[in-house]
Write an enzyme that holds these catalytic residues in place. Structure first.
Site, PDB file in Angstrom:
ATOM      1  N   LYS A   1     -12.453  -6.198   3.296  1.00 51.44           N
ATOM      2  CA  LYS A   1     -13.442  -5.119   3.237  1.00 51.44           C
ATOM      3  C   LYS A   1     -12.994  -4.012   2.279  1.00 51.44           C
ATOM      4  O   LYS A   1     -13.818  -3.274   1.762  1.00 51.44           O
ATOM      5  CB  LYS A   1     -13.732  -4.548   4.625  1.00 51.44           C
ATOM      6  CG  LYS A   1     -12.492  -3.993   5.315  1.00 51.44           C
ATOM      7  CD  LYS A   1     -12.609  -2.566   5.684  1.00 51.44           C
ATOM      8  CE  LYS A   1     -11.292  -1.922   5.995  1.00 51.44           C
ATOM      9  NZ  LYS A   1     -10.129  -2.679   6.345  1.00 51.44           N
TER      10      LYS A   1
ATOM     11  N   LYS B   1      -7.686 -12.883  -0.747  1.00 49.01           N
ATOM     12  CA  LYS B   1      -8.549 -13.107   0.427  1.00 49.01           C
ATOM     13  C   LYS B   1      -9.739 -12.147   0.429  1.00 49.01           C
ATOM     14  O   LYS B   1      -9.646 -11.039  -0.105  1.00 49.01           O
ATOM     15  CB  LYS B   1      -7.741 -12.982   1.713  1.00 49.01           C
ATOM     16  CG  LYS B   1      -7.368 -11.579   2.066  1.00 49.01           C
ATOM     17  CD  LYS B   1      -6.806 -11.481   3.472  1.00 49.01           C
ATOM     18  CE  LYS B   1      -6.521 -10.038   3.800  1.00 49.01           C
ATOM     19  NZ  LYS B   1      -7.274  -9.435   4.838  1.00 49.01           N
TER      20      LYS B   1
ATOM     21  N   LYS C   1       0.799  -1.234   0.000  1.00 52.50           N
ATOM     22  CA  LYS C   1       0.000   0.000   0.000  1.00 52.50           C
ATOM     23  C   LYS C   1       0.829   1.281   0.000  1.00 52.50           C
ATOM     24  O   LYS C   1       0.307   2.340  -0.323  1.00 52.50           O
ATOM     25  CB  LYS C   1      -0.930   0.032   1.226  1.00 52.50           C
ATOM     26  CG  LYS C   1      -2.049  -0.996   1.143  1.00 52.50           C
ATOM     27  CD  LYS C   1      -3.035  -0.840   2.287  1.00 52.50           C
ATOM     28  CE  LYS C   1      -4.127  -1.888   2.220  1.00 52.50           C
ATOM     29  NZ  LYS C   1      -4.827  -2.083   3.476  1.00 52.50           N
TER      30      LYS C   1
END
Ligand code: AQP
Length: 325
Positions: free
Chosen positions: A194, A191, A110
């Site tokens: 959210k 995976k 990220k």
């Protein structure tokens, strides 16, 4: 009795990955002197809307209670209500190295290479280590994706103890045998999460039955047409078998032998999830009607957590040579 601790980000509604990988274990281990925490400070590593954070934090706490955490049995609280977490985090930042934090997967994915990325995205794994070590935790029930963070917490505890004398308990991860890595229904190579993937790939514990059935029906499989448990070659079908295994308690390889079509497998997965999640959804609705009760639970939890955190922090402060207050 071994102390248990684990945390979850204030994502709002929990998804089945959170539930099967972590929170269901939390409910099972809550009788063993357990603390569970909504790690609201971790949310600040990314761009957030303050009103949204406030709402999601309470919704996450509601999701945890609805998933079976009994605030009279375990200690349930918000990380930011216990300031000892951030103070210990500083002591541990002075124990961690830049190199080991830079190599953490989340930072590489990220933030690496971007000048504007928040410094906290690099250091939050240390805050996570502080969350755990602050409570003399022995066991940390988590999903498979948290193994690297747990390794860092262990490394920092061992290094600190070696440098300053025995201060921290060295914790161990407790990862469930089935359901430790629930995959996205649309992109079964990654995976369920959210923040990534489409809504169709993720099942929330508050999804109504017809929504759960629709998402499972549309789950990506493959063109082979044979039901087999083979996560490397058949990630979509294997994920469905794992979900059914997590719901039924049977092994995915054994379940695979009972099915000749993907549609029959999908029907049983959907029915199993609907049945598993129905009481959770009902409880979320009930708890959402009384946010005052949830706030009172969290306040009581924070007071209990602070009483446990303070002696560990004092020990760590003394160990590094800070003058007693
Ligand atoms: N897909 C998953 N399968 C099994 N366990 C999972 N966990 C998360 N995803 C899966 C476990 O849930 C606990 C809380 O994780 P978190 O604090 O990272 O919560 P989250 O932000 O809601 O989880 P996401 O969706 O995975 O976050 P992002 O979007 O940041 O990637 C942990 O024990 C975790 O292992």
């Amino acid at each position: 009795m071994p102390r248990v601790f684990s945390g979850i980000q204030p994502s709002g509604s929990l998804h089945v990955g959170n539930y099967l990988g972590a929170v269901r274990q939390w409910a099972r281990t809550q009788h063993q002197d357990a603390l569970y925490c909504v790690v609201d400070l971790h949310a600040l590593t990314l761009d957030i809307d303050p009103a949204d954070l406030r709402r999601r934090t309470i919704d996450t706490a509601i999701g945890l209670i609805a998933s079976g955490l009994d605030p009279d049995v375990c200690t349930l609280f918000l990380q930011s209500h216990v300031p000892e977490h951030t103070e210990l985090s500083w002591l541990l930042e002075c124990t961690a190295s830049y190199g080991e934090l830079r190599r953490m997967t989340q930072f590489k994915e990220k933030g690496a290479g971007q000048e504007s990325v928040r410094a906290s995205l690099l250091t939050y794994p240390v805050l996570m280590a502080a969350d755990i070590l602050l409570y003399d935790t022995s066991l940390v029930p988590v999903g498979d994706d948290q193994r690297q963070h747990l390794e860092l917490a262990r490394d920092l505890a061992i290094r600190f103890n070696g440098r300053y004398g025995e201060t921290f308990v060295v914790p161990e991860a407790q990862v469930p045998a089935v359901g430790s890595r629930v995959m996205d229904l649309q992109e079964p190579g990654r995976k369920m999460s959210k923040s990534a993937g489409s809504d169709l790939g993720r099942i929330s514990i508050t999804d109504p039955p017809e929504e759960i059935s629709r998402k499972v029906r549309r789950a990506v499989t493959d063109t082979e047409g044979t039901v087999r448990y083979d996560p490397a070659d058949k990630p979509g079908v294997s994920n469905l078998l794992e979900l059914l295994a997590a719901v039924s308690g049977e092994r995915p390889e054994v379940l695979a032998r009972r099915y000749t079509t993907y549609s029959a497998l999908k029907k049983d997965v959907a029915d199993g999830l609907v049945e598993l999640l129905a009481p959770l959804r009902a409880r979320v609705r009930e708890l959402s009607r009384d946010p005052g009760e949830v706030a009172a639970i969290l306040e009581k939890g924070a007071a209990r957590a602070r009483a446990l955190a303070e002696p560990t922090l004092s020990r760590a402060r003394a160990a590094v040579g800070l003058t007693p207050r």
